[in-house]
Each structure stands twice: as structure tokens, then as C-alpha cells.
Design a protein around this motif. Structure first.
Motif, PDB file in Angstrom:
ATOM      1  N   THR A 143       0.807  -1.224   0.000  1.00  0.00           N
ATOM      2  CA  THR A 143       0.000   0.000   0.000  1.00  0.00           C
ATOM      3  C   THR A 143       0.839   1.273   0.000  1.00  0.00           C
ATOM      4  OG1 THR A 143      -0.159  -0.011   2.423  1.00  0.00           O
ATOM      5  CG2 THR A 143      -1.877  -1.173   1.204  1.00  0.00           C
ATOM      6  N   ASN A 144       2.171   1.147   0.162  1.00  0.00           N
ATOM      7  CA  ASN A 144       3.017   2.349   0.116  1.00  0.00           C
ATOM      8  C   ASN A 144       2.877   3.041  -1.243  1.00  0.00           C
ATOM      9  OD1 ASN A 144       3.913   1.967   2.694  1.00  0.00           O
ATOM     10  ND2 ASN A 144       6.065   1.719   2.163  1.00  0.00           N
ATOM     11  N   ALA A 155      -6.817   3.772  -4.527  1.00  0.00           N
ATOM     12  CA  ALA A 155      -5.988   2.666  -5.019  1.00  0.00           C
ATOM     13  C   ALA A 155      -5.878   1.553  -3.983  1.00  0.00           C
ATOM     14  CB  ALA A 155      -4.600   3.181  -5.392  1.00  0.00           C
ATOM     15  N   ILE A 156      -5.830   1.909  -2.697  1.00  0.00           N
ATOM     16  CA  ILE A 156      -5.774   0.888  -1.649  1.00  0.00           C
ATOM     17  C   ILE A 156      -7.063   0.071  -1.629  1.00  0.00           C
ATOM     18  CG2 ILE A 156      -5.719   0.544   0.859  1.00  0.00           C
ATOM     19  CD1 ILE A 156      -3.821   2.964   1.011  1.00  0.00           C
ATOM     20  N   LEU A 169      -9.077  -6.408  -5.402  1.00  0.00           N
ATOM     21  CA  LEU A 169      -8.306  -7.267  -6.302  1.00  0.00           C
ATOM     22  C   LEU A 169      -7.797  -8.506  -5.570  1.00  0.00           C
ATOM     23  CD1 LEU A 169      -6.835  -7.545  -9.120  1.00  0.00           C
ATOM     24  CD2 LEU A 169      -4.875  -6.480  -8.003  1.00  0.00           C
ATOM     25  N   LEU A 170      -7.230  -8.313  -4.370  1.00  0.00           N
ATOM     26  CA  LEU A 170      -6.668  -9.436  -3.629  1.00  0.00           C
ATOM     27  C   LEU A 170      -7.756 -10.350  -3.071  1.00  0.00           C
ATOM     28  CD1 LEU A 170      -3.734  -7.662  -1.735  1.00  0.00           C
ATOM     29  CD2 LEU A 170      -3.633  -9.045  -3.818  1.00  0.00           C
ATOM     30  N   HIS A 183      -2.944   8.237   3.770  1.00  0.00           N
ATOM     31  CA  HIS A 183      -3.828   7.265   3.128  1.00  0.00           C
ATOM     32  C   HIS A 183      -4.151   6.112   4.072  1.00  0.00           C
ATOM     33  CE1 HIS A 183      -1.786   8.972  -0.668  1.00  0.00           C
ATOM     34  NE2 HIS A 183      -2.933   9.583  -0.468  1.00  0.00           N
ATOM     35  N   ASP A 184      -3.760   6.262   5.350  1.00  0.00           N
ATOM     36  CA  ASP A 184      -4.090   5.262   6.364  1.00  0.00           C
ATOM     37  C   ASP A 184      -5.431   5.653   6.978  1.00  0.00           C
ATOM     38  OD1 ASP A 184      -4.347   3.799   8.781  1.00  0.00           O
ATOM     39  OD2 ASP A 184      -2.183   3.501   8.870  1.00  0.00           O
ATOM     40  N   ARG A 185      -6.483   4.944   6.586  1.00  0.00           N
ATOM     41  CA  ARG A 185      -7.839   5.350   6.957  1.00  0.00           C
ATOM     42  C   ARG A 185      -8.064   5.315   8.463  1.00  0.00           C
ATOM     43  NH1 ARG A 185      -9.779   0.866   2.949  1.00  0.00           N
ATOM     44  NH2 ARG A 185      -7.721   0.173   3.654  1.00  0.00           N
TER      45      ARG A 185
END
Length: 646
Positions: free
Chosen positions: A174-175, A181-182, A188-189, A492-494
Motif C-alpha cells: 500500500t506504500n 488505489a488501496i 483485487l486481492l 492514506h491510512d484510513r
């Protein structure tokens, strides 16, 4: 049978073992999250599992014909390659075998080649690459050298997925990815099966994004003091189990230490005690000493504190209809907001939408192309740079913190630089080591140490959570929650956003949302609050669009779902009746009460105890939650309609 088995693995760098008899079995279909402190050896373990590095001792057993693909934190590509060429590296074996088959080289066993090509699906490798590019929204002709960090990470994932591995190993995937996108990577995974050849695949990932791990992982494996400990379930279940374990471990250690102390007192007593001491008791004392020496203590904790400096003025910044445009591109369009002392503001938006430019406007570092900005007084601003550009890689850790001095002043107290570095888990022996010897997480810790050594009443944190372990993240959250100054956070860390900020400024310039270019809005609360309000606003906008008469085509205009509808120019809106005015006054309290009840129900539904103790209540609570959602949408729509006429 396990796809991959690690047995009694040992690995050491220097005197501290990273792996100390570690064992792990990876089953098909699993999605394992590998977590642990920075510097404990997670990346080294992943490379051992990928077959890139051997352990010092122990065994790695893999199933026959198993394909493993490793995606590092910073993927490397051949200079000048296109995206198609980079992704096609994932099918290099199939390409080479097909070229040999088509060339009919002398001495080749064509039957064996054909069998292997079919096993690798090599006849259609071009289609597989094209499908991966379409699925990940990548331009095949684009040059790798011109791509951003997030897009390069997508290319690396495409290269890995097109190989159809049985074991996919991801190091901090996730970097450099934004929140959209995350969330895309999560889906996707979750949908990925991979494997090929009829084999269900397994996933192992290293990540400190707690919300991401909570969504993706089916098992948590913690690397703690050289050992691997497995916890079934998601990250929330792991946190509860780990807390119980740590409490039990501390209690057992305290009991051991108490018994050892008692025995040490007994053995040192006078002649009379020595005459009567038993051989078995002396043997037990020796065993206790050996256990105490062998027991590795729990690692130290980062101690964070920040000097908030002199208080700033009450108003940090006041923006009135501010716009910013570069050429034809409008980054900010008529944005108004007031930031007060003590506010903790999160900025949400995809990479490249203009978050940094908006921050510079708020702090008076950039002039707007339209509107007015009034900046506060007595501002002392400290920046945290996600790219670590402010670090001199050749400077020592001590010089980075306090150049030319052995002392640091934090919160009015002087500390020796060695002591201050130890607060951030840097041993005194490393104080004179160059910065280039640090890992990514350690460099982030060093940046935090330097940032907090500066007196500042405004903190600007640009992706401070990258590479930080979970424990340090939680301590940083606590520090920022108690910080008396003002915080601007880009992350971007919710979960980190939810735990820190009091409001968010979100980019909503996506036409798919009905936004116009450069549209920004301010919301109370954190990421989840913003997401919920956006969903409600979009539902209202869709409801209005469905109910509008379609007698004749109308000129296109941007829809702004959060903006109340206004009467047409020249029309005299009907005034509110007394009953409607009272209803408008009461609606906010009704909405707040319904939201509180809905939140309480959601918390109960998220609790595992409910499903064990009272499973019959689950459908009742779910039905009530859905009814409240419908009632809330209706109340919000009614409030909006009445507000427009008030």
C-alpha cells in the motif's frame, strides 16, 4: 498438504537473531499478514520464503512445481522499458519456451517443450498481459521511467499476477497508493485466486495499514523476538488476543522474578541457612538464574513527546472563495474554510489532486489566483516530508537531530542527544552511524525525532505512517490527540485519519461524483464520517435526478450533491409555515439521535460476543439498522428541502 513450510529457521545480523527457531506452514487459499516491529526481520523472512535468500539454519520446503513471486517495497524495472515490456517479464519463461519451439532449435525435444508451454499457458501469453493491463488500468505504451510511485507499484503487481504464482509475496503493497488505489487493491486481492495448473494460491503480505490488513487477511502471523506466532482471523481479533498474551507474559515474568529474588535472599543468608540448604533448592535456583538470563525481555517502547511552542493566534487561516489554477488545470475552485487553533485537519484525495498546493495556500506559502486568504499570527510550522528529502544520508543520527550540539530541548527540558535518540529506539551505539544505514521505517522514526525536537504550534504531516510499525503508529496517534497545537495531516491510512483528525477537507472534483474540477469540501469527523456523508449525498442526488421530469433536454450543469437546491431566479419561494419551521428546528436533533442509535447498533453487530451470546438478536438489529438508514435519508432530504425555503 502445505504449499510452503518453514521449519526451525534461524537468521542473524550481528548479535541479535532476527529468526530464532521460526516455523510456519502456508496452506492453499490463505491470505496471511506478516506484522511486527520495524527492524525485526519481516522483509528478510519474506525473501527467504521467496527463495531469494537462504536462512542461516533450518529448512524451507515447497510443493512440487510451486511458483513463487515476490513484489518488494520499491520494485525495480529495466530503464527505458514500456509498461507492456515490464509486465511481460512475468511470463519470461513462457515467452522463451515458445520462441524456442517456434525456432525448432536442433536438439530440442518438441513434445516436452509443448507440454511445458501448455502447462504455463504460454501460447496465449500476450492476451494474459493485455488482460492484466486492462484490469489494472495501465497504459501499455507508457514509459516506466515517467510513472509515479503508485503507478509503478501497479505495474509490479501486474507483473506478479500475470505469472499466476501459487504463492504471492507482497512487501508493503500500500506504500505510495492513495485511498482509492488501496481500496481497489483490497478488492483485487479478495477476488484473486491465482495459482494456475488447478492449484489455489496463497498470499503473504507485510503491511502496517490496519484497515487494509483487517479487510484482506484471513490469518495474522507476528514476528516477535525471533519467533513466529499465528493468530486466526483479522487484525481486530489479533489485537484482542495479543493484549491477553502480553498481560499473561508480564504476569508470568513477574512471578519468576519474584521467586528468583526470594531464592537469592535465601542463598545469601548466614551460616545456619547455608548448613540447612538442600541440594534440590540450590539446583532450582541455578535453573531460575538460567531462565532469567535466557529470557529475552519485551522490546522497549517509543517515547514520543512534542514541544508545541508558543501559542499561535486563534485563527490559523481564513479562506474566502479561494481558487488556484496552473495553466488550463484548475486545482482549487472557490474554496472557503476557517481553520482555528487546535484543529486537526485531514486532507483526502487521490495522488496529484492538489493536496500539497492547498496546504501551501492555507499556510500562506502560495498565492491564490482568485479569492482571499488571511493567515494567522505567530505561526511556528514544522513539516514532515514523506519523501525524506530533508535527510542527509551521510550525516550521523546525532547530527541530524542536533547539529553541532550534544543537547536537545523538548518541552522546556534539556536532554542529551543519546537519551533522546533512545526514546525513539535508537541504541547509543548507533548515534554516530550514518543515516543511509537505516531502514525505511527507521528513517521515518528519525524524521519524527527531528520534527518533535523543534518547537512548533502547527504540524504538517505528509504521509507520516509509511513504514512505521503498528505500535509506533498507535503511540503517534495518542501524541497527536493530546497535542495542543494545530495539525494538518495528509495520509492514506484510513484508521489513522479516523483516530486523529477532527475534520477533513476532501477533494470531490471527480465528474463521476457530480463534481466540478477543483471542487473541495470540508466535513466534520474523519474518513468514515466523510464516506458516510458522501454516500448519503450521492443517494439524495440520484433520487432527485430520478424524480426530475424529462419532458425536454436540459443544458448540462455540474451536480453538487451536498449543496441545497435553490429556487429559480425571480421565483418567490413559499415561506415556511409555523409547523414546518418547528419541524426544521427539530430535524437536526432527530438526525443526530438516529445516527447515534445506528452507530451503537453497528458496534454491537461488529462484536463477536453478540453472535455467541445472543445470535437471535442479529437479524433484529440488522433490520433496525436498515430501517434507520432509510429514515435518515428521508430526514436529510426533508431537512434539505426545508432549509432551501427558510
Amino acid at each position: 498438504m502445505a504449499l510452503l513450510t518453514l521449519q526451525d529457521a534461524h537468521l542473524a545480523f550481528g548479535h541479535v537473531p532476527l529468526l530464532d527457531g521460526a516455523s510456519l506452514a502456508l496452506e492453499a487459499g490463505e491470505r496471511v499478514a506478516l506484522i511486527g516491529r520495524n527492524g525485526t526481520g519481516k522483509s528478510s523472512l519474506l525473501k527467504i520464503m521467496a527463495g531469494l535468500e537462504p536462512p542461516d539454519d533450518g529448512q524451507v520446503q515447497i510443493a512440487s512445481g510451486l511458483r513463487r513471486v515476490y513484489v518488494p517495497q520499491e520494485p525495480q524495472f529495466e530503464a527505458g522499458a514500456t509498461v507492456f515490456e515490464a509486465v511481460a517479464e512475468g511470463v519470461a519463461e513462457a515467452r522463451a519456451l515458445r520462441e524456442r519451439f517456434e525456432a525448432h532449435a536442433a536438439g530440442d525435444d518438441l513434445d516436452a517443450l509443448q507440454t511445458r508451454i501448455e502447462a504455463l499457458s504460454g501460447w496465449t501469453w500476450e492476451q494474459r498481459v493485455d488482460e492484466a493491463l486492462q484490469r489494472l488500468s495501465l497504459d501499455a505504451a507508457a514509459s516506466i521511467d515517467a510513472l509515479s510511485g503508485g503507478t509503478r507499484k501497479r505495474v509490479a503487481l501486474a507483473r506478479a499476477l500475470v505469472a499466476r504464482p501459487a504463492v504471492l509475496l507482497l512487501d508493503e503493497p500500500t506504500n505510495h497508493l492513495d485511498i482509492d488505489a488501496i481500496e481497489w487493491l483490497q478488492e483485487l486481492l479478495l477476488a484473486w485466486r491465482g495459482g494456475g495448473e488447478g492449484r489455489e494460491a496463497a498470499l503473504v503480505l507485510i503491511s502496517h495499514d490496519r484497515a487494509f490488513v483487517d479487510t484482506v487477511a484471513t490469518r495474522i502471523v507476528e514476528l516477535d523476538r525471533g519467533r513466529l506466532r499465528s493468530y486466526p482471523g483479522d487484525f481486530t481479533a489479533f489485537e484482542a488476543a495479543k493484549q491477553r498474551e502480553l498481560e499473561a507474559e508480564a504476569l508470568a515474568a513477574a512471578r519468576e522474578d519474584k521467586l528468583l529474588a526470594q531464592e537469592e535472599v535465601w542463598i545469601r543468608k548466614g551460616v545456619e541457612a547455608r548448613r540447612t540448604r538442600s541440594v534440590s533448592r540450590v539446583a532450582r535456583l541455578q535453573a531460575l538464574r538460567a531462565q532469567r538470563a535466557a529470557r529475552r525481555e519485551q522490546l522497549g517502547q517509543v517515547r514520543l513527546e512534542v514541544d508545541s511552542g508558543a501559542p499561535s493566534g486563534r485563527i490559523i487561516a481564513e479562506l474566502d472563495e479561494v481558487s488556484l489554477q496552473f495553466g488550463e488545470r484548475r486545482l482549487i475552485d472557490r474554496f472557503s474554510a476557517t481553520v482555528l487553533r487546535g484543529d486537526k485537519v485531514g486532507l483526502l484525495g487521490p495522488n496529484g489532486c492538489g493536496k500539497t498546493s492547498l496546504l501551501r495556500l492555507i499556510l500562506g506559502r502560495l498565492e491564490p489566483t482568485g479569492g482571499r486568504i488571511r493567515c494567522g499570527t505567530q505561526l511556528q510550522v514544522a513539516y514532515f516530508d514523506q519523501m525524506r528529502d530533508g535527510l542527509d544520508l551521510e550525516a550521523t543520527l546525532a547530527d541530524t537531530i542536533s547539529p553541532g550540539s550534544e543537547w536537545v530541548t523538548v518541552g522546556g527540558q534539556r536532554k542529551h542527544v543519546m537519551s533522546y535518540l533512545s526514546d525513539f529506539l535508537f541504541a547509543p551505539a548507533r548515534a554516530n552511524s550514518p543515516v543511509r544505514t537505516l531502514s525505511g521505517g527507521e528513517r521515518n522514526r528519525l524524521l519524527l525525532a527531528r520534527l518533535f525536537a523543534l518547537p512548533a504550534n502547527v504540524l504538517v504531516l505528509d504521509e507520516p505512517t509509511n513504514d512505521l510499525d503498528v505500535e509506533t503508529l498507535e503511540l503517534l496517534e495518542e501524541l497527536l490527540q493530546g497535542y495542543t497545537g494545530t495539525v494538518f495531516l495528509v495520509s492514506h491510512d484510513r484508521r489513522f485519519i479516523d483516530n486523529v483528525v477532527t475534520s477533513v477537507i476532501a477533494w470531490e472534483g471527480d465528474p463521476a461524483w457530480g463534481g466540478r474540477p477543483g471542487l473541495w469540501r470540508e466535513y466534520e469527523g474523519g474518513y468514515e464520517d466523510w464516506r458516510l456523508q458522501r454516500q448519503r449525498a450521492l443517494s439524495l442526488a440520484q433520487g432527485r435526478a430520478a424524480s426530475e421530469p424529462r419532458l425536454e433536454p436540459k443544458a448540462e450543469r455540474p451536480t453538487e450533491p451536498a449543496t441545497p437546491a435553490r429556487p429559480a431566479a425571480g421565483a418567490a419561494p413559499r415561506k415556511l409555515s409555523f409547523k414546518e419551521q418547528r419541524e426544521l428546528t427539530e430535524l437536526p436533533d432527530r438526525i443526530e439521535a438516529m445516527e447515534a442509535e445506528q452507530k451503537a447498533i453497528a458496534e454491537r453487530l461488529a462484536s463477536t460476543a453478540l453472535y455467541v451470546d445472543s445470535p437471535q438478536e442479529v437479524p433484529v438489529l440488522q433490520a433496525r439498522h436498515e430501517a434507520l438508514e432509510a429514515a435518515l435519508l428521508e430526514a436529510l432530504e426533508r431537512w434539505e428541502a426545508l432549509s432551501a425555503r427558510a
